[in-house]
Design an enzyme around this catalytic site. Structure first.
Site, short mmCIF file in Angstrom:
data_model
loop_
_atom_site.label_atom_id
_atom_site.label_comp_id
_atom_site.label_asym_id
_atom_site.label_seq_id
_atom_site.Cartn_x
_atom_site.Cartn_y
_atom_site.Cartn_z
N LYS A 1 0.85 -1.07 -0.09
CA LYS A 1 -0.01 0.10 -0.09
C LYS A 1 0.73 1.37 -0.07
O LYS A 1 0.35 2.19 -0.59
CB LYS A 1 -1.03 -0.06 1.19
CG LYS A 1 -1.95 -0.92 1.15
CD LYS A 1 -2.98 -1.02 2.14
CE LYS A 1 -3.72 -2.35 2.55
NZ LYS A 1 -5.09 -2.22 2.55
N GLU B 1 -2.31 6.96 8.41
CA GLU B 1 -3.11 8.00 7.78
C GLU B 1 -4.03 8.58 8.47
O GLU B 1 -4.33 8.00 9.62
CB GLU B 1 -3.94 7.20 6.59
CG GLU B 1 -3.35 6.93 5.08
CD GLU B 1 -4.44 5.91 4.40
OE1 GLU B 1 -3.82 5.44 3.24
OE2 GLU B 1 -5.47 5.66 4.59
N HIS C 1 -14.51 -3.45 8.07
CA HIS C 1 -13.77 -3.05 6.90
C HIS C 1 -13.74 -3.86 5.72
O HIS C 1 -12.74 -4.11 5.06
CB HIS C 1 -12.35 -2.87 7.38
CG HIS C 1 -12.15 -1.36 8.77
ND1 HIS C 1 -12.86 -0.36 8.36
CD2 HIS C 1 -11.52 -1.71 9.54
CE1 HIS C 1 -12.57 0.35 9.46
NE2 HIS C 1 -11.77 -0.49 10.15
N LYS D 1 -16.34 -5.85 2.92
CA LYS D 1 -17.36 -5.61 2.09
C LYS D 1 -18.47 -6.81 2.43
O LYS D 1 -18.23 -8.00 2.47
CB LYS D 1 -17.17 -5.49 0.63
CG LYS D 1 -16.05 -4.40 0.28
CD LYS D 1 -15.26 -4.76 -0.91
CE LYS D 1 -14.12 -3.61 -0.99
NZ LYS D 1 -13.14 -3.84 -2.14
#
Ligand code: ADP
Length: 458
Positions: free
Chosen positions: A119, A203, A238, A240
């Site tokens: 990532k 982040e 987190h 789906k």
């Protein structure tokens, strides 16, 4: 370049069957692999020939047995391998070994995998392409102090993420300076045990965003197109749960901007294969989060609204064909159709009333829905199937299509109601509550919908 003659699928369950079906349609013979624990699994019997892999290894490790898989491919003359999703799909070493052995990897180049499997490196690519990213650390962080400093200057909450993370794992939200120490240590040790590397980065945590992702196809001739977006905001931990294509709630102009950004990132690296560029959207702004350089679980709904078979496309691309060659039938970007709405529900063998605990045993009854605009992609979805505890709990993907979003949703509701599954608990009652909920039907939701809607669990 050598043509694809026979395809081995290095995977199990519904995605292996999905790929076998595509191969058969393209007149390509198929090879399956199965672990000892999967000797009664349906994918074994859906392939033209199947071989036991990873004897003596743990159930998961069997499908990660790179040398064992290569040996089977060579023995039976399979000159191409489709990795599906999960397992070896993003394993650079696997892609590299196949390159060495002259076996075609139905995926991107090992260099592109390396770029997007990580990532931090993917973020760098987005920055290079001039795409907005979430404010974050410049590369990995290796001390608690760096996280605290980031929190101090950007404000809490922040999120610590494993560089090699996936499947919603390896993430820790940090709400205040007091939580930094523990969160950092736990994120690192989780990352190490789940992904083999303790590298993490940090982040800003975006409050209540939507998850919007763009399906991309690229070939070896530099053609890169998008097949519009999916809204995957309906998540649990987190991960789906229900996905929609196209999104019903993007402000004007945002769809085009997001799709253009996705194409830009992928065109910059001459991306080859199907891939997905993921974004978070909040307050009319969008931020890149990652690229998935592989087929995704939710590709079915993009196929339903565009009519393009993404697995066929993957195979054509790996076979060295031009994306727009006559036999692919895929038009150029401005002519890609977008027709109606599609929804996918992931039916799992989990008990929604017991914190989604996986259930195991024998399916004594299995009857599914059907009808116009319905697509079912099942792994072991049949009466008598044994559901084991060794692999993920996805039982069947139910995808529905309608001219309007409401029509797709009511077909989903009707289909979920038609299912009769006994012997094993499933999340179907929970899924029914989601697709009937007024906030779902009006697009008034974000990634915290499930956590903040207790009536879904009734
Ligand atoms: P994975 O590779 O494990 O799927 P992603 O980076 O794609 O991880 O993130 C999965 C989900 O986690 C996102 O859809 C979103 O709900 C949440 N998430 C990830 N990063 C952030 C962030 N910076 N702020 C808020 N939510 C985030």
């Amino acid at each position: 370049m050598e043509q694809i003659k026979k395809i081995l699928v290095a995977n199990r369950g519904e995605i292996a069957i999905r790929v076998f079906r595509a191969c058969t349609e393209l007149n390509i013979p198929t090879v399956g692999i199965y672990s000892a624990e999967d000797s009664g699994s349906f994918h074994r019997y859906k392939a033209d020939e199947s071989y036991l892999v990873g004897e003596g290894k743990k159930p998961i490790d069997a499908y990660l047995d790179i040398e064992g898989i290569i040996a089977i491919a060579k023995d039976c003359g399979a000159n191409a391998i489709h990795p599906g999703y999960g397992f070896l799909a993003e394993n650079t070493e696997f892609a590299r070994r196949l390159e060495e052995e002259g076996i075609i990897f139905i995926g991107p180049s090992s260099k592109q995998l390396d770029m997007f499997g990580d990532k931090v490196k993917a973020r760098e690519q987005a920055v290079k392409a001039g795409i907005p990213v979430i404010p974050g650390s410049d590369g990995p962080v290796s001390t608690v102090g760096e996280v605290a400093m980031f929190g101090e200057s950007n404000g809490y909450p922040v999120i610590i993420k494993a560089s090699l993370g996936g499947g919603g794992r390896g993430m820790r939200i940090v709400n205040s300076a007091e939580e930094v120490n523990e969160a950092f240590e736990r994120a690192r040790s989780e990352a190490k045990s789940a992904f083999g590397s303790d590298e993490v980065y940090v982040e800003k945590y975006i409050d209540k965003p939507k998850h919007i992702e763009v399906q991309i196809l690229g070939d070896t001739y530099g053609n890169v197109i998008h097949l519009f977006e999916r809204d995957c905001s309906i998540q649990r931990r987190h991960q789906k749960v229900v996905e929609i294509a196209p999104s019903i709630s993007l402000e004007d102009g945002l769809r085009e901007a997001i799709c253009d950004a996705a194409v830009k990132v992928m065109r910059n690296v001459n991306y080859k294969n199907a891939g997905t560029v993921e974004f978070l959207v909040s307050d009319g702004r969008f931020y890149f989060i990652e690229v998935n350089p592989r087929i995704q679980v939710e590709h079915t709904i993009t196929e339903m609204v565009t009519g393009i078979d993404i697995v066929h496309a993957q195979i054509h691309i790996a076979d060295g064909k031009n994306l727009h060659a006559t036999e692919t039938g895929i038009p150029t970007q401005d002519k890609i159709p977008l027709f109606g709405y599609a929804i996918q529900s992931r039916v799992t063998t989990e008990d929604p009333l017991n914190d989604f605990m996986p259930d195991t045993g024998k399916l004594s009854v299995y009857r599914s829905g059907g009808g116009f605009g319905v697509r079912l992609d099942a792994g072991n979805g049949f009466q008598g199937a044994i559901i084991t505890p060794y692999y993920d709990s996805l039982l069947v993907k139910v995808s529905t299509w309608g001219m309007t979003f409401r029509e797709a949703a009511s077909k989903m509701d009707r289909n979920l109601q038609e299912f009769r599954i006994r012997g094993i608990k499933t999340n179907i009652p929970f899924l029914e509550n989601v697709v009937k909920h007024k906030n779902f039907l009006t697009g008034n939701y974000n990634t915290s919908f499930i956590d903040s809607t207790p009536e879904l669990f009734l």
